[in-house]
Design an enzyme around this catalytic site. Structure first.
Site, short mmCIF file in Angstrom:
data_model
loop_
_atom_site.label_atom_id
_atom_site.label_comp_id
_atom_site.label_asym_id
_atom_site.label_seq_id
_atom_site.Cartn_x
_atom_site.Cartn_y
_atom_site.Cartn_z
N GLU A 51 10.52 -4.72 4.42
CA GLU A 51 10.58 -6.12 4.02
C GLU A 51 10.27 -6.27 2.53
OE1 GLU A 51 8.96 -4.87 6.62
OE2 GLU A 51 8.83 -6.31 8.29
N LYS A 101 9.62 -0.86 14.27
CA LYS A 101 10.17 -0.45 12.97
C LYS A 101 11.20 0.64 13.16
CE LYS A 101 6.03 -0.60 10.06
NZ LYS A 101 5.21 0.26 9.22
N HIS A 110 -4.85 -32.90 18.06
CA HIS A 110 -3.72 -33.69 18.55
C HIS A 110 -2.58 -32.78 19.01
CE1 HIS A 110 -5.62 -37.39 17.20
NE2 HIS A 110 -6.09 -36.62 16.23
N GLY A 155 -4.85 -1.84 5.13
CA GLY A 155 -4.05 -2.97 4.65
C GLY A 155 -4.70 -4.32 4.92
N ARG A 156 -5.21 -4.50 6.15
CA ARG A 156 -5.77 -5.82 6.50
C ARG A 156 -7.17 -6.02 5.94
NH1 ARG A 156 -4.59 -2.56 10.60
NH2 ARG A 156 -6.21 -1.75 11.97
N LYS A 174 0.84 -1.21 0.00
CA LYS A 174 0.00 0.00 0.00
C LYS A 174 0.88 1.26 0.00
CE LYS A 174 -3.50 2.33 2.76
NZ LYS A 174 -4.42 2.28 3.88
N GLU A 200 -4.54 -6.79 14.97
CA GLU A 200 -4.04 -5.47 14.57
C GLU A 200 -5.17 -4.44 14.68
OE1 GLU A 200 -2.35 -4.27 10.48
OE2 GLU A 200 -0.53 -4.84 11.54
O1 F6P Z 1 2.02 -4.31 9.97
C1 F6P Z 1 1.80 -2.96 9.69
C2 F6P Z 1 1.28 -2.75 8.29
O2 F6P Z 1 1.14 -1.39 8.11
C3 F6P Z 1 -0.03 -3.47 8.01
O3 F6P Z 1 -1.14 -2.82 8.48
C4 F6P Z 1 0.05 -3.61 6.54
O4 F6P Z 1 -0.87 -4.55 6.08
C5 F6P Z 1 1.49 -4.02 6.36
O5 F6P Z 1 2.18 -3.25 7.32
C6 F6P Z 1 2.06 -3.85 4.99
O6 F6P Z 1 2.03 -2.52 4.57
P1 F6P Z 1 2.21 -2.12 3.05
O7 F6P Z 1 1.10 -2.73 2.26
O8 F6P Z 1 2.17 -0.63 3.01
O9 F6P Z 1 3.54 -2.65 2.57
#
Ligand code: F6P
Length: 550
Positions: free
Chosen positions: A212, A516, A384, A267-268, A206, A353
């Protein structure tokens, strides 16, 4: 004291909890043959049995009073109406617009967002079809055989969960892969089996600033260029899904190969947007439309059904009942469907979250519990592993069982034998949790099987099941794009209603920021070591240990 814990509806529930402390579900079932009918309902292709909860009609009435007191209906109207209910980020919350299959306009700041939503969907349709049909070619002219989605959190969990869940509908010759972890192992293990000439990367973020995702995307591009050599070939192998065109350009992806969405999609809550592109490539645009339609059906139910017949509202209130009045700090989601094996992981982000908050929308500290710890595994595997604790441990852990009446894989000695065994387990677990087994029942059973009285008495305490452990059972005829859409939307709205009851903002996530920030401070210190006094002795010591042992 916050208004909620001071309120009349809250106090009435606390009193009621004391009143029914000794009530046993097995007695409630024995006393009322109509209990299942009274505490079950169907909506959007899903059937919910909530009769195996520690509730009476009075409980439900009091929980509904709480929902009315907290203005759940008003909050629902404000969300669907595009008001900026995400106060700390000043944003509307409109994932429901992404799956709005009606002609109803949805306005943000006075503008209908539906034409833009439809335009992106059309571009996604065309692109997904071109990949699926083999028309989108790699730089050597070969069709795409593998799509790697690089994203994390909401830009990963929804697509991977839904792609796994809908495998029976997947394209036979285009395989989907997902890389999220910044641990290079994740990318390396995926790339091992892939051919750069036939691999397409979807960089999903987003913000397009997530460490990452950007790290993985750059490494994927380096891997690709080791073979392709020419930067000009990147355009055939990298597309982006983002709200941030400037950063997408900076990475080197042509905006013509970018699929956009909007800041009013959290995002979620984003799998319904262009973030769902890998799902669409896997199952095709028509099936993706069914996923949206299933979610829309649940949206319509949530928006229009009265609170007392409203599935997300009832699920949410039951969660509040246990969290706040039974001290249940966790709950389990147990899909009896291997295709839903990533569903608990997906729900962890959705729920934890969203509702892992400890201040009210007005910024006051809460003096009551909010979001629980969510965990789960597909049944029967969980049986199990951790069910022992759910049956006989000291914590109350409400469970949601999820299952489909039919299977996509009706195998076994007789057709469907596996599935009947699977379903017998889900029904049995819910019954066992509810009924338990009394000392007298244990004694009778052991005596009947010929055990001596002394042995029986020694084992009775170990073999007693307290029972009275609550669960919901959610059934669907078949796991399809439509029922999956409805199921996800059910939990989205459940989480929303709980946030409204708890008066918290379910749509921000400041809690992920501190880690972060500190990681970005620590990264440049890894080699040289931190300045004297920059960190506590543990952090400094761990970094030093790493330098000495790498
Ligand atoms: O974990 C924090 C967060 O902002 C989430 O809400 C989001 O889904 C994720 O990082 C990834 O963010 P982006 O889509 O901006 O890479």
């Amino acid at each position: 004291m916050t208004a909620l814990s001071h309120s009349s509806a809250w106090a009435a529930l606390a009193r009621h909890r004391r009143d029914i402390a000794d009530t046993r579900m097995r007695d409630l079932f024995a006393a009322d043959p109509g209990r299942f009918g009274a505490f079950s309902l169907e909506a959007a292709g899903l059937f919910l049995d909530y009769s195996k909860n520690c509730i009476t009609q009075d409980t439900v009435g009091l929980l509904l009073d709480l929902a009315r007191q907290q203005d759940v209906e008003g909050a629902c109207a404000r969300m669907f109406g595009g008001e900026p209910i995400n106060l700390t980020e000043k944003r509307a919350v409109l994932h429901t617009a992404l799956r709005n299959r009606s002609d109803r306009p949805v306005t943000v700041d006075g503008r209908d967002v539906m034409p833009a939503v439809r335009a992106v969907l059309e571009r996604m349709d065309a692109f997904a079809n071109s990949v699926r049909d083999g028309d989108w070619r790699g730089y050597t002219g070969q069709p795409i055989t593998d799509v790697v989605n690089i994203g994390i959190g909401g830009s990963d969990l929804g697509p991977v969960m839904a792609t796994e869940a809908l495998k029976p509908f997947a394209h036979a010759h285009v395989a989907l892969h997902f890389v999220s972890n910044v641990d290079g192992t994740h990318l390396a293990e995926q790339l091992k089996w892939l051919d750069p000439e036939t691999t397409l990367f979807v960089i999903a973020s987003k913000t397009f600033t997530t460490q990452e995702t950007l790290t993985n995307a750059h490494s994927a591009r380096r891997w690709f260029l080791e073979t392709a050599k020419d930067e000009a070939h990147v355009a055939r192998h990298f597309v982006a899904v983002s709200t941030n065109e400037a950063e997408v350009r900076k990475f080197g992806i042509d905006p013509a190969n970018m699929f956009g969405f909007w800041d009013w999609v959290g995002g979620r809550y984003s799998l319904w947007s262009a973030i769902g592109l890998p799902i669409m490539i896997a199952i095709g645009p028509e099936r993706f439309a069914e996923l949206l339609a299933g979610a829309h059906a649940m949206d319509e139910h949530f928006r229009t059904a009265p609170l007392e017949r409203n599935m997300p509202v009832l699920l949410a209130l039951l969660g509040v009942w246990y969290r706040n009045f039974w001290d249940a700090s966790s709950y389990a989601v147990l899909p009896y469907d291997q295709y839903l094996h990533r569903f608990p992981a997906y729900l962890q982000q959705l729920d934890m979250e969203s509702n892992g908050k400890s201040v009210t929308r007005g910024g006051e500290p809460v003096d009551y519990q909010t979001g629980p710890v969510l965990f789960g595994e597909p049944g029967t595997n969980g049986q199990h592993a951790f069910y022992q604790l759910i049956h006989q441990g000291t914590s109350l852990i409400p469970c949601d069982f999820v299952a489909a009446a039919t299977t996509h894989n009706p195998i076994g000695a007789e057709a469907g034998a596996h599935h009947r065994i699977l379903l017998s387990n889900v029904f049995a677990q819910a019954e066992a949790l509810m009924r338990g087994k009394t000392a007298d029942e244990v004694r009778a059973e052991m005596t009947k099987s010929g055990k001596l009285a002394e042995e029986v008495e020694a084992l009775v305490p170990h073999r007693v099941f307290p029972g009275n452990r609550p669960s919901n059972t959610i059934l669907m005829q078949s796991l399809t794009p439509a029922t999956l859409g409805a199921l996800i939307a059910l939990y989205e709205h459940k989480v929303f209603v709980q946030g409204v009851v708890w008066d918290i903002n379910s749509f921000d996530q400041w809690g992920v920021e501190l880690g972060k920030q500190l990681a970005s401070t620590i990264l440049p210190e890894m080699e040289s070591g931190p300045a004297e006094g920059a960190h506590d002795s543990s952090t400094t010591g761990l970094m030093a240990w790493w330098r000495a042992n790498r």
